[in-house]
Scaffold this motif. Sequence first.
Motif, PDB file in Angstrom:
ATOM      1  N   THR A   2       0.865  -1.051   0.289  1.00 14.10           N
ATOM      2  CA  THR A   2       0.186   0.194   0.325  1.00 14.10           C
ATOM      3  C   THR A   2       1.302   1.486  -0.047  1.00 14.10           C
ATOM      4  O   THR A   2       1.236   1.680   0.903  1.00 14.10           O
ATOM      5  CB  THR A   2      -0.977  -0.036   0.697  1.00 14.10           C
ATOM      6  OG1 THR A   2      -1.464  -0.969   1.293  1.00 14.10           O
ATOM      7  CG2 THR A   2      -2.223   1.262   1.560  1.00 14.10           C
ATOM      8  N   ARG A   5       0.417   8.141   2.621  1.00  9.92           N
ATOM      9  CA  ARG A   5      -0.046   9.018   1.814  1.00  9.92           C
ATOM     10  C   ARG A   5       0.874   9.619   1.547  1.00  9.92           C
ATOM     11  O   ARG A   5       1.797  10.536   2.305  1.00  9.92           O
ATOM     12  CB  ARG A   5      -0.732   9.691   3.291  1.00  9.92           C
ATOM     13  CG  ARG A   5      -2.130   8.884   3.888  1.00  9.92           C
ATOM     14  CD  ARG A   5      -3.099   9.423   4.876  1.00  9.92           C
ATOM     15  NE  ARG A   5      -3.775   8.563   5.269  1.00  9.92           N
ATOM     16  CZ  ARG A   5      -3.460   7.859   5.705  1.00  9.92           C
ATOM     17  NH1 ARG A   5      -2.496   7.885   6.942  1.00  9.92           N
ATOM     18  NH2 ARG A   5      -5.333   6.658   6.302  1.00  9.92           N
ATOM     19  N   ARG A  65       2.979   5.031   8.232  1.00 11.02           N
ATOM     20  CA  ARG A  65       1.465   5.071   8.421  1.00 11.02           C
ATOM     21  C   ARG A  65       0.934   4.695   7.130  1.00 11.02           C
ATOM     22  O   ARG A  65      -0.274   4.795   6.761  1.00 11.02           O
ATOM     23  CB  ARG A  65       1.631   6.314   7.528  1.00 11.02           C
ATOM     24  CG  ARG A  65       2.368   7.663   6.410  1.00 11.02           C
ATOM     25  CD  ARG A  65       2.129   8.181   6.421  1.00 11.02           C
ATOM     26  NE  ARG A  65       3.337   9.343   5.084  1.00 11.02           N
ATOM     27  CZ  ARG A  65       4.246   9.121   4.518  1.00 11.02           C
ATOM     28  NH1 ARG A  65       5.011   8.428   5.671  1.00 11.02           N
ATOM     29  NH2 ARG A  65       5.143   9.420   4.162  1.00 11.02           N
ATOM     30  N   GLU A  66       1.666   3.575   6.270  1.00 13.72           N
ATOM     31  CA  GLU A  66       1.083   2.484   5.560  1.00 13.72           C
ATOM     32  C   GLU A  66       0.213   1.776   6.288  1.00 13.72           C
ATOM     33  O   GLU A  66       0.041   1.074   7.235  1.00 13.72           O
ATOM     34  CB  GLU A  66       2.490   1.882   5.010  1.00 13.72           C
ATOM     35  CG  GLU A  66       2.237   2.429   4.056  1.00 13.72           C
ATOM     36  CD  GLU A  66       4.376   1.874   3.572  1.00 13.72           C
ATOM     37  OE1 GLU A  66       4.135   0.388   3.670  1.00 13.72           O
ATOM     38  OE2 GLU A  66       4.875   2.004   2.504  1.00 13.72           O
ATOM     39  N   ARG A  67      -1.105   1.388   5.714  1.00 10.76           N
ATOM     40  CA  ARG A  67      -1.776   0.236   6.291  1.00 10.76           C
ATOM     41  C   ARG A  67      -1.497  -0.927   6.472  1.00 10.76           C
ATOM     42  O   ARG A  67      -0.558  -1.563   5.883  1.00 10.76           O
ATOM     43  CB  ARG A  67      -2.948   0.631   5.331  1.00 10.76           C
ATOM     44  CG  ARG A  67      -4.500  -0.722   5.904  1.00 10.76           C
ATOM     45  CD  ARG A  67      -5.607  -0.884   4.816  1.00 10.76           C
ATOM     46  NE  ARG A  67      -6.135   0.744   4.549  1.00 10.76           N
ATOM     47  CZ  ARG A  67      -7.361   0.215   4.175  1.00 10.76           C
ATOM     48  NH1 ARG A  67      -7.488  -0.555   2.929  1.00 10.76           N
ATOM     49  NH2 ARG A  67      -7.723   1.252   3.965  1.00 10.76           N
ATOM     50  N   ARG A  69      -0.462  -4.911   6.963  1.00 10.39           N
ATOM     51  CA  ARG A  69      -0.965  -6.159   6.182  1.00 10.39           C
ATOM     52  C   ARG A  69      -0.532  -7.283   7.410  1.00 10.39           C
ATOM     53  O   ARG A  69      -0.381  -7.025   8.405  1.00 10.39           O
ATOM     54  CB  ARG A  69       0.242  -6.747   4.984  1.00 10.39           C
ATOM     55  CG  ARG A  69      -0.812  -4.795   4.043  1.00 10.39           C
ATOM     56  CD  ARG A  69       0.693  -6.005   2.404  1.00 10.39           C
ATOM     57  NE  ARG A  69       1.690  -6.376   2.774  1.00 10.39           N
ATOM     58  CZ  ARG A  69       1.911  -6.564   1.190  1.00 10.39           C
ATOM     59  NH1 ARG A  69       2.152  -7.152   0.717  1.00 10.39           N
ATOM     60  NH2 ARG A  69       3.247  -7.027   1.708  1.00 10.39           N
ATOM     61  N   GLY A  74       3.476  -5.797   9.115  1.00 15.04           N
ATOM     62  CA  GLY A  74       2.381  -5.589   9.817  1.00 15.04           C
ATOM     63  C   GLY A  74       1.895  -5.667  11.231  1.00 15.04           C
ATOM     64  O   GLY A  74       1.091  -4.388  11.674  1.00 15.04           O
ATOM     65  N   THR A  77       4.271  -3.340  12.888  1.00 12.11           N
ATOM     66  CA  THR A  77       3.739  -2.049  12.895  1.00 12.11           C
ATOM     67  C   THR A  77       2.245  -1.759  13.978  1.00 12.11           C
ATOM     68  O   THR A  77       2.854  -0.871  14.382  1.00 12.11           O
ATOM     69  CB  THR A  77       2.790  -1.555  11.315  1.00 12.11           C
ATOM     70  OG1 THR A  77       4.204  -1.729  10.140  1.00 12.11           O
ATOM     71  CG2 THR A  77       2.588  -0.526  11.694  1.00 12.11           C
ATOM     72  N   TRP A  81       3.245   1.606  16.901  1.00 10.03           N
ATOM     73  CA  TRP A  81       2.074   1.854  17.344  1.00 10.03           C
ATOM     74  C   TRP A  81       1.265   1.979  18.539  1.00 10.03           C
ATOM     75  O   TRP A  81       1.096   2.822  19.473  1.00 10.03           O
ATOM     76  CB  TRP A  81       0.793   1.928  16.189  1.00 10.03           C
ATOM     77  CG  TRP A  81       0.718   1.703  15.002  1.00 10.03           C
ATOM     78  CD1 TRP A  81       1.920   3.339  14.382  1.00 10.03           C
ATOM     79  CD2 TRP A  81      -0.111   1.834  14.091  1.00 10.03           C
ATOM     80  NE1 TRP A  81       1.607   3.156  12.992  1.00 10.03           N
ATOM     81  CE2 TRP A  81       0.754   2.206  12.395  1.00 10.03           C
ATOM     82  CE3 TRP A  81      -1.196   1.526  13.375  1.00 10.03           C
ATOM     83  CZ2 TRP A  81      -0.590   2.439  11.773  1.00 10.03           C
ATOM     84  CZ3 TRP A  81      -1.962   0.850  12.726  1.00 10.03           C
ATOM     85  CH2 TRP A  81      -1.465   1.418  11.355  1.00 10.03           C
TER      86      TRP A  81
END
Length: 203
Positions: A2, A5, A65-67, A69, A74, A77, A81
């Motif tokens: 992905t 932004r 900030r990538e969604r 997986r 993932g 990440t 957070w």
Amino acid sequence: MTSPRRLRPAHVLLLVTLGPLLLALAGLIHPHGLSAATAHRWVQLHIVLLPAFPLLGLGFFVLLRERPRADLPGAATIVAWVCACVYAAGYTGLDAVAGIAAGTVAGQPGDPVQLRRLVLALYDTGDRLGHVAVYAFLVAVLAGTVALVSRHGLRVMPGTVVLLLAGYSFIDSHIFSPRGVQTMLAIGAGFALWTWAASLDRG
């Protein structure tokens, strides 16, 4: 993968270093000790710092900030957070207890010995909150490294090393000058190195 932004590297750098730089500046004027004479400045500074301490964890959200997986990066990440949020909550607690509350007590009239006993009790609670916060920050660095290595390779490691060393110093340095200020600048440098490593993939 992905696409993140769109943020220019300069904007990313500003966001990830804003908190460390603000805290380094605050450290230069932070009283070295709490007494009746410094209590008012101690309280006022820690009120101002309430939104500043959480900003130290902003780098994890900006650079990751990538969604996420359903894979190891993932999961890493999400761990980063969550740990960044634990850091923000814990260090805000330290700021409120050992900063605002302790300073308020120290500035009250009364028996200095009794007031000092109350201040030390608040320090003890604040220190426990701060330790949990910084350990969460260190876990966020490790989890963030797993996620970033999968995207940008081993060139993220210099930033990781700087962040881990700075995080270790942060356990007991707070932002007191000179070591606390150096610690904040090192955290900013670590996030800047991570930003550099990520920016190379953008051509």
